[in-house]
Design a protein around this motif. Structure first.
Motif, PDB file in Angstrom:
ATOM      1  N   PHE A   1      -3.936   5.468 -12.169  1.00  0.00           N
ATOM      2  CA  PHE A   1      -3.531   5.985 -10.858  1.00  0.00           C
ATOM      3  C   PHE A   1      -2.418   5.142 -10.247  1.00  0.00           C
ATOM      4  N   PHE A   2      -2.572   3.821 -10.280  1.00  0.00           N
ATOM      5  CA  PHE A   2      -1.553   2.946  -9.704  1.00  0.00           C
ATOM      6  C   PHE A   2      -0.217   3.099 -10.439  1.00  0.00           C
ATOM      7  N   TYR A   3      -0.288   3.288 -11.756  1.00  0.00           N
ATOM      8  CA  TYR A   3       0.946   3.464 -12.525  1.00  0.00           C
ATOM      9  C   TYR A   3       1.641   4.771 -12.137  1.00  0.00           C
ATOM     10  N   LEU A   4       0.855   5.842 -12.020  1.00  0.00           N
ATOM     11  CA  LEU A   4       1.431   7.125 -11.613  1.00  0.00           C
ATOM     12  C   LEU A   4       2.064   7.038 -10.235  1.00  0.00           C
ATOM     13  N   VAL A   5       1.377   6.355  -9.315  1.00  0.00           N
ATOM     14  CA  VAL A   5       1.896   6.233  -7.950  1.00  0.00           C
ATOM     15  C   VAL A   5       3.173   5.395  -7.925  1.00  0.00           C
ATOM     16  N   LYS A   6       3.175   4.290  -8.655  1.00  0.00           N
ATOM     17  CA  LYS A   6       4.373   3.443  -8.688  1.00  0.00           C
ATOM     18  C   LYS A   6       5.567   4.182  -9.288  1.00  0.00           C
ATOM     19  N   ASN A   7       5.288   5.133 -10.174  1.00  0.00           N
ATOM     20  CA  ASN A   7       6.354   5.900 -10.823  1.00  0.00           C
ATOM     21  C   ASN A   7       6.357   7.348 -10.335  1.00  0.00           C
ATOM     22  N   ARG A   8       6.004   7.543  -9.055  1.00  0.00           N
ATOM     23  CA  ARG A   8       5.894   8.882  -8.497  1.00  0.00           C
ATOM     24  C   ARG A   8       7.229   9.632  -8.590  1.00  0.00           C
ATOM     25  N   ASN A   9       7.077  10.950  -8.732  1.00  0.00           N
ATOM     26  CA  ASN A   9       8.213  11.874  -8.845  1.00  0.00           C
ATOM     27  C   ASN A   9       9.018  11.687 -10.134  1.00  0.00           C
TER      28      ASN A   9
ATOM     29  N   THR B   1       0.850  -1.179   0.000  1.00  0.00           N
ATOM     30  CA  THR B   1       0.000   0.000   0.000  1.00  0.00           C
ATOM     31  C   THR B   1       0.885   1.229   0.000  1.00  0.00           C
ATOM     32  N   TYR B   2       0.313   2.333  -0.409  1.00  0.00           N
ATOM     33  CA  TYR B   2       1.043   3.594  -0.416  1.00  0.00           C
ATOM     34  C   TYR B   2       0.107   4.665   0.101  1.00  0.00           C
ATOM     35  N   THR B   3       0.609   5.507   1.023  1.00  0.00           N
ATOM     36  CA  THR B   3      -0.216   6.560   1.612  1.00  0.00           C
ATOM     37  C   THR B   3       0.521   7.887   1.582  1.00  0.00           C
ATOM     38  N   ILE B   4      -0.178   8.930   1.179  1.00  0.00           N
ATOM     39  CA  ILE B   4       0.352  10.280   1.246  1.00  0.00           C
ATOM     40  C   ILE B   4      -0.821  11.228   1.461  1.00  0.00           C
TER      41      ILE B   4
ATOM     42  N   ARG C   1       3.961  20.711 -19.066  1.00  0.00           N
ATOM     43  CA  ARG C   1       3.635  21.219 -20.399  1.00  0.00           C
ATOM     44  C   ARG C   1       4.614  20.724 -21.451  1.00  0.00           C
ATOM     45  N   GLY C   2       4.047  20.200 -22.525  1.00  0.00           N
ATOM     46  CA  GLY C   2       4.866  19.699 -23.618  1.00  0.00           C
ATOM     47  C   GLY C   2       5.480  18.346 -23.360  1.00  0.00           C
ATOM     48  N   VAL C   3       5.213  17.776 -22.164  1.00  0.00           N
ATOM     49  CA  VAL C   3       5.799  16.475 -21.817  1.00  0.00           C
ATOM     50  C   VAL C   3       4.711  15.463 -21.468  1.00  0.00           C
ATOM     51  N   GLY C   4       4.071  15.684 -20.319  1.00  0.00           N
ATOM     52  CA  GLY C   4       3.060  14.733 -19.853  1.00  0.00           C
ATOM     53  C   GLY C   4       2.629  15.051 -18.441  1.00  0.00           C
ATOM     54  N   TYR C   5       2.819  14.079 -17.528  1.00  0.00           N
ATOM     55  CA  TYR C   5       2.339  14.261 -16.157  1.00  0.00           C
ATOM     56  C   TYR C   5       3.338  13.657 -15.160  1.00  0.00           C
ATOM     57  N   ARG C   6       3.203  14.098 -13.895  1.00  0.00           N
ATOM     58  CA  ARG C   6       4.025  13.544 -12.810  1.00  0.00           C
ATOM     59  C   ARG C   6       3.175  13.497 -11.553  1.00  0.00           C
ATOM     60  N   PHE C   7       3.254  12.386 -10.817  1.00  0.00           N
ATOM     61  CA  PHE C   7       2.587  12.301  -9.507  1.00  0.00           C
ATOM     62  C   PHE C   7       3.624  12.661  -8.457  1.00  0.00           C
ATOM     63  N   GLU C   8       3.345  13.704  -7.699  1.00  0.00           N
ATOM     64  CA  GLU C   8       4.281  14.150  -6.677  1.00  0.00           C
ATOM     65  C   GLU C   8       4.009  13.425  -5.370  1.00  0.00           C
ATOM     66  N   GLY C   9       4.973  12.658  -4.939  1.00  0.00           N
ATOM     67  CA  GLY C   9       4.818  11.888  -3.717  1.00  0.00           C
ATOM     68  C   GLY C   9       6.096  11.750  -2.960  1.00  0.00           C
TER      69      GLY C   9
ATOM     70  N   TYR D   1      -6.875  16.456  -3.120  1.00  0.00           N
ATOM     71  CA  TYR D   1      -5.485  16.085  -3.365  1.00  0.00           C
ATOM     72  C   TYR D   1      -5.168  15.968  -4.858  1.00  0.00           C
ATOM     73  N   SER D   2      -6.037  16.539  -5.675  1.00  0.00           N
ATOM     74  CA  SER D   2      -5.849  16.453  -7.129  1.00  0.00           C
ATOM     75  C   SER D   2      -4.548  17.107  -7.579  1.00  0.00           C
ATOM     76  N   GLY D   3      -4.059  18.077  -6.791  1.00  0.00           N
ATOM     77  CA  GLY D   3      -2.821  18.769  -7.134  1.00  0.00           C
ATOM     78  C   GLY D   3      -1.593  17.879  -7.121  1.00  0.00           C
ATOM     79  N   ARG D   4      -1.728  16.674  -6.566  1.00  0.00           N
ATOM     80  CA  ARG D   4      -0.610  15.735  -6.581  1.00  0.00           C
ATOM     81  C   ARG D   4      -0.240  15.316  -8.004  1.00  0.00           C
ATOM     82  N   ILE D   5      -1.214  15.431  -8.918  1.00  0.00           N
ATOM     83  CA  ILE D   5      -0.946  15.118 -10.325  1.00  0.00           C
ATOM     84  C   ILE D   5      -0.593  16.423 -11.014  1.00  0.00           C
ATOM     85  N   VAL D   6       0.646  16.547 -11.407  1.00  0.00           N
ATOM     86  CA  VAL D   6       1.161  17.783 -11.990  1.00  0.00           C
ATOM     87  C   VAL D   6       1.255  17.645 -13.508  1.00  0.00           C
TER      88      VAL D   6
END
Length: 223
Positions: free
Chosen positions: A161-169, A129-132, A215-223, A207-212
């Motif tokens: 969501f799980f993919y973003l979390v597993k590859n956070r930051n 599990t992962y919590t933030i 621009r011109g690239v894609g997305y990042r989950f900040e964790g 907590y939607s702001g965790r997904i950043v």
């Protein structure tokens, strides 16, 4: 052998999909409208449902809504002559795994179908599990909690969501997200990903702001 249900009121469309699906080694059952599809699903299970939106008697969205009351697991690929964002969002909210706009390439459709089937067959248990903040992702039970309340997401939203979390930051390009989450090499447009990001942010609430957005690239989950 994978068993696919093809639901479309146009016989020529059903036969076209059946021809290519049979060539890929899939077994195909046909339904000419939503009511027939519901009757068939009550008697048989499928590995994938390919369904048109615009149909007489019972449209694709209404059919899917009824199917999801009893079956949250069978993946659905939706076909539509309309590509408006509202239709795409509505379909994804109901649990559509992918969305193809008519007219479509049968070969691309089969690539998307194969990708969905591969993802559905991947039962890797991450056992963690992962919590933030107030977000908890339980990979083992495939659940997401926001401030202790379980969030009901469509299947593909969980996958993203799980993919973003597993590859956070990590900065993740749109191409990589589509390839790794949807399982195909960027066939289609970026609206599929962007629409799911919108839905995911809505599900995460405060907590939607965790997904950043990068621009011109894609997305990042900040964790």
């Amino acid at each position: 052998m994978y068993h696919i249900l093809v639901v479309d009121d146009e016989d020529n469309i059903r036969q076209l999909i059946k021809k290519y699906a049979n060539f890929e080694g899939y077994k195909v059952t046909e339904a000419a409208d939503g009511m027939e599809a519901l009757d068939i699903c009550a008697q048989c299970s499928f590995d994938l449902i390919i369904m048109d939106v615009m149909m007489p008697e019972l449209d694709g969205f209404s059919t899917l809504r009824q199917l999801r009351r009893k079956d949250r697991r069978t993946p659905v690929l939706m076909l539509s002559a309309r590509g408006e964002e509202y239709d795409r969002i509505h379909g994804f909210e109901l649990g559509v795994d992918d969305y193809v706009v008519k007219p479509f390439s049968p070969k691309e459709l089969m690539l998307r179908a194969a990708a969905i089937l591969r993802r559905a067959g991947d039962h890797e248990d991450l056992r963690e599990t992962y919590t933030i903040d107030g977000i908890t992702a339980d990979f083992t039970s495939r659940q997401v909690f926001v401030d202790g309340v379980p969030v009901d997401m469509p299947p593909k939203e969980y996958d993203l969501f799980f993919y973003l979390v597993k590859n956070r930051n990590i900065a993740l390009s749109r191409e990589k997200l589509l390839s790794d989450v949807w399982g195909y090499d960027f066939y289609g447009d970026e609206r599929t990903l962007d629409t799911h990001i919108k839905l995911l942010r809505k599900s995460l609430g405060p907590y939607s702001g965790r997904i950043v957005t990068l621009r011109g690239v894609g997305y990042r989950f900040e964790g």
